[in-house]
Scaffold this motif. Structure first.
Motif, PDB file in Angstrom:
ATOM      1  N   HIS A  29       0.847  -1.195   0.000  1.00 28.01           N
ATOM      2  CA  HIS A  29       0.000   0.000   0.000  1.00 28.01           C
ATOM      3  C   HIS A  29       0.878   1.239   0.000  1.00 28.01           C
ATOM      4  O   HIS A  29       2.073   1.170   0.335  1.00 28.01           O
ATOM      5  N   VAL A  49      -3.043   0.899  -3.942  1.00 32.46           N
ATOM      6  CA  VAL A  49      -2.529  -0.455  -3.740  1.00 32.46           C
ATOM      7  C   VAL A  49      -1.701  -0.787  -4.969  1.00 32.46           C
ATOM      8  O   VAL A  49      -2.112  -0.509  -6.099  1.00 32.46           O
ATOM      9  N   ALA A 172       0.277  -4.897   1.908  1.00 31.85           N
ATOM     10  CA  ALA A 172      -1.182  -4.814   1.853  1.00 31.85           C
ATOM     11  C   ALA A 172      -1.737  -6.230   1.894  1.00 31.85           C
ATOM     12  O   ALA A 172      -0.999  -7.201   2.069  1.00 31.85           O
TER      13      ALA A 172
END
Length: 212
Positions: A29, A49, A172
């Motif tokens: 991220h 992302v 992420a």
């Protein structure tokens, strides 16, 4: 031809139980900060992302066509995402259209390979990082966080201009299904049309072949 492309990508994705190309990667991220208004970026810094991946999925640190995919939520048509996919390539008139295997994530330019058509002009999108050398393994990419990329727009005359800064700061969750053909802003299309049709069938085949 289009049907064969779709079937081929569907079969490869089914065999891999993953995208036909770029099957493995690291999902991160971060934030995208526009520095120019030459593309329809968000009005200010935006969460993103991203995924760093190897095109053919070669093992370890073996060279591969390396990929950088970025999703900007809410920046696409009708409030959907904008997906950007870039691959290691050259940066000249011809080189920016040809994937190039790289031995390091930091070895040169990433390119959209095909241009966007924006009104009456063609615009390529590229990315560069100034990070120290990071070998071409998924583990090395994960260990090298944080990442900083400068995104640049390439004009038909070969000039590149800084457009946005991408900073990736931590892991992420699962990777979204990046699809630049479906997910892009209004008024921004790919060119030329014959290649667009082939890419659309390739992405559709890869989606169809992945496990649900």
């Amino acid at each position: 031809m289009a049907g064969l492309v779709s079937a081929g990508f569907r079969g490869l994705a089914s065999l891999r139980r993953a995208p036909a190309f770029h099957p493995d990667g690291v999902v991160l991220h971060g934030e995208l900060r526009p520095v120019a208004r030459d593309l329809p970026w968000p009005s200010g810094p935006a969460p993103v992302v991203a995924r760093l991946s190897k095109g053919a999925g070669t093992p370890g640190r073996l060279p591969d066509a390396l990929g950088l995919a970025v999703r900007i939520p809410g920046a696409g048509r009708d409030g959907g995402p904008w997906d950007i996919t870039l691959t290691t390539a050259g940066h000249g008139h011809v080189g920016r259209m040809l994937p190039r295997p790289a031995a390091a994530w930091t070895s040169g330019a990433y390119s959209s390979l095909v241009p966007y058509r924006q009104a009456d002009r063609l615009v390529w999108l590229g990315a560069w990082t100034s990070s120290p050398r990071v070998e071409a393994s998924i583990e090395a990419a994960r260990a090298a966080v944080p990442w900083r990329f400068v995104l640049r727009t390439g004009r038909e005359d070969g000039r590149w201009c800084d457009s946005a800064v991408l900073t990736l700061t931590g892991p992420a969750g699962d990777a979204p299904s990046f699809d630049p053909m479906l997910n892009r802003p209004a008024g921004l299309e790919f060119a030329p049309e014959w290649l667009v049709r082939l890419r659309e069938r390739a992405y559709a085949g890869s989606r169809a072949g992945r496990p649900s």
